[in-house]
Design a protein around this motif. Structure first.
Motif, PDB file in Angstrom:
ATOM      1  N   ASN A  88     -34.956   9.353  -2.129  1.00  0.00           N
ATOM      2  CA  ASN A  88     -34.340   9.090  -0.829  1.00  0.00           C
ATOM      3  C   ASN A  88     -35.391   8.638   0.177  1.00  0.00           C
ATOM      4  O   ASN A  88     -36.525   9.105   0.143  1.00  0.00           O
ATOM      5  CB  ASN A  88     -33.670  10.356  -0.269  1.00  0.00           C
ATOM      6  CG  ASN A  88     -32.502  10.836  -1.082  1.00  0.00           C
ATOM      7  OD1 ASN A  88     -32.678  11.540  -2.075  1.00  0.00           O
ATOM      8  ND2 ASN A  88     -31.298  10.471  -0.678  1.00  0.00           N
ATOM      9  N   ASP A  89     -34.978   7.764   1.082  1.00  0.00           N
ATOM     10  CA  ASP A  89     -35.794   7.469   2.253  1.00  0.00           C
ATOM     11  C   ASP A  89     -35.487   8.497   3.331  1.00  0.00           C
ATOM     12  O   ASP A  89     -34.417   9.120   3.342  1.00  0.00           O
ATOM     13  CB  ASP A  89     -35.491   6.065   2.776  1.00  0.00           C
ATOM     14  CG  ASP A  89     -36.018   4.980   1.845  1.00  0.00           C
ATOM     15  OD1 ASP A  89     -36.997   5.231   1.120  1.00  0.00           O
ATOM     16  OD2 ASP A  89     -35.426   3.876   1.841  1.00  0.00           O
ATOM     17  N   LEU A  90     -36.418   8.686   4.245  1.00  0.00           N
ATOM     18  CA  LEU A  90     -36.270   9.661   5.325  1.00  0.00           C
ATOM     19  C   LEU A  90     -36.100   8.963   6.665  1.00  0.00           C
ATOM     20  O   LEU A  90     -36.737   7.940   6.932  1.00  0.00           O
ATOM     21  CB  LEU A  90     -37.499  10.580   5.401  1.00  0.00           C
ATOM     22  CG  LEU A  90     -37.629  11.744   4.424  1.00  0.00           C
ATOM     23  CD1 LEU A  90     -37.698  11.261   2.991  1.00  0.00           C
ATOM     24  CD2 LEU A  90     -38.849  12.578   4.769  1.00  0.00           C
ATOM     25  N   LYS A  91     -35.238   9.540   7.494  1.00  0.00           N
ATOM     26  CA  LYS A  91     -35.062   9.054   8.861  1.00  0.00           C
ATOM     27  C   LYS A  91     -35.994   9.857   9.766  1.00  0.00           C
ATOM     28  O   LYS A  91     -35.769  11.044   9.988  1.00  0.00           O
ATOM     29  CB  LYS A  91     -33.614   9.234   9.306  1.00  0.00           C
ATOM     30  CG  LYS A  91     -32.603   8.514   8.431  1.00  0.00           C
ATOM     31  CD  LYS A  91     -31.176   8.839   8.850  1.00  0.00           C
ATOM     32  CE  LYS A  91     -30.155   8.182   7.962  1.00  0.00           C
ATOM     33  NZ  LYS A  91     -28.757   8.532   8.335  1.00  0.00           N
ATOM     34  N   THR A  92     -37.021   9.223  10.293  1.00  0.00           N
ATOM     35  CA  THR A  92     -38.077   9.953  11.018  1.00  0.00           C
ATOM     36  C   THR A  92     -38.265   9.448  12.450  1.00  0.00           C
ATOM     37  O   THR A  92     -39.372   9.437  12.970  1.00  0.00           O
ATOM     38  CB  THR A  92     -39.414   9.826  10.256  1.00  0.00           C
ATOM     39  OG1 THR A  92     -39.724   8.426  10.092  1.00  0.00           O
ATOM     40  CG2 THR A  92     -39.324  10.479   8.886  1.00  0.00           C
ATOM     41  N   GLY A  93     -37.176   9.048  13.082  1.00  0.00           N
ATOM     42  CA  GLY A  93     -37.273   8.439  14.415  1.00  0.00           C
ATOM     43  C   GLY A  93     -38.022   9.265  15.435  1.00  0.00           C
ATOM     44  O   GLY A  93     -38.914   8.769  16.130  1.00  0.00           O
ATOM     45  N   SER A  94     -37.695  10.577  15.546  1.00  0.00           N
ATOM     46  CA  SER A  94     -38.329  11.401  16.572  1.00  0.00           C
ATOM     47  C   SER A  94     -39.803  11.642  16.279  1.00  0.00           C
ATOM     48  O   SER A  94     -40.643  11.652  17.200  1.00  0.00           O
ATOM     49  CB  SER A  94     -37.602  12.747  16.699  1.00  0.00           C
ATOM     50  OG  SER A  94     -37.563  13.413  15.447  1.00  0.00           O
ATOM     51  N   LEU A  95     -40.157  11.819  15.010  1.00  0.00           N
ATOM     52  CA  LEU A  95     -41.575  11.985  14.661  1.00  0.00           C
ATOM     53  C   LEU A  95     -42.330  10.669  14.840  1.00  0.00           C
ATOM     54  O   LEU A  95     -43.506  10.672  15.210  1.00  0.00           O
ATOM     55  CB  LEU A  95     -41.710  12.473  13.218  1.00  0.00           C
ATOM     56  CG  LEU A  95     -41.572  13.988  13.011  1.00  0.00           C
ATOM     57  CD1 LEU A  95     -41.627  14.322  11.529  1.00  0.00           C
ATOM     58  CD2 LEU A  95     -42.658  14.738  13.759  1.00  0.00           C
TER      59      LEU A  95
END
Length: 209
Positions: A88-95
């Protein structure tokens, strides 16, 4: 999305043949092999980065595949070994915002499991079943253009429906929660601890012999 479309197509094909008696199909003693294909449809990865903080990143839809071999007893209890793969890819917008650069994060897991499954009750032409497994796996995370791998304990919990086509063949529709091994690694210039749990939907074909 393409993984979900493929699962839907497999599901539709399962009902071409008339089902055998659900109860009799589940109580046939013998060995079996099962192939499963599905998708990690959700879940999250907890990223704890020293000096920055921690954040949970949601998972994008990804690929799941598994191959199992086991023995089904006369009372319906099945014990099996399984090799599974998750990506899976990760959604890391806030980081990404905290660090100032996109993490471009992804995770993949390969694991060997020991599972136990048991049929709970017939539901029309289906049989409801539950199960759980423990094992040892390797997880790889890619962050900031670098990769880190770790090995360790992993586990899963399962619930689903089986659709017997004959005493020897059945289709399996299953939900799983898979907990990947924890990783502690350095992604220069940061030290990170990463933990991932994935929600999986899969379709499997089981062949008894």
């Amino acid at each position: 999305m393409k993984h979900i479309i493929l699962i839907s197509a497999l599901t539709a094909s399962c009902f071409v043949s008339a089902p055998a008696s659900a109860q009799s199909a589940q109580t046939v003693e013998g060995n079996y092999v099962q192939v499963s294909l599905g998708s990690g449809i959700g879940g999250n990865t907890k990223l704890s980065i020293a000096g920055v903080g921690s954040e949970k990143a949601d998972l994008d839809t990804g690929l799941f595949a598994a191959l199992a071999g086991g023995h089904s007893m006369a009372n319906g209890l099945a014990l099996e070994t399984e090799v599974l793969y998750l990506k899976n890819d990760l959604k890391t917008g806030s980081l990404d915002t905290l660090i100032g650069v996109p993490l471009k994060a992804s995770s993949s897991t390969v694991g060997g499991m020991l599972n136990a499954q048991y049929p709970v009750a017939p539901v029309g032409p289906f049989v409801a079943n539950v199960g759980a497994g423990i094992g040892f796996g390797q997880v790889e995370y890619k962050l900031l253009g670098e990769s880190g791998t770790g090995t360790g304990f992993m586990w899963q919990a399962m619930a689903g429906l089986s659709y017997p086509v004959s005493p020897q063949v059945s289709w399996d529709f299953k939900y799983r929660y898979v907990r990947s091994p924890e990783l502690r690694a350095s992604f220069a210039p940061y030290n990170a601890k990463v933990e991932t749990g994935t929600h999986v939907l899969a379709v499997g074909a089981r062949f008894k012999f």
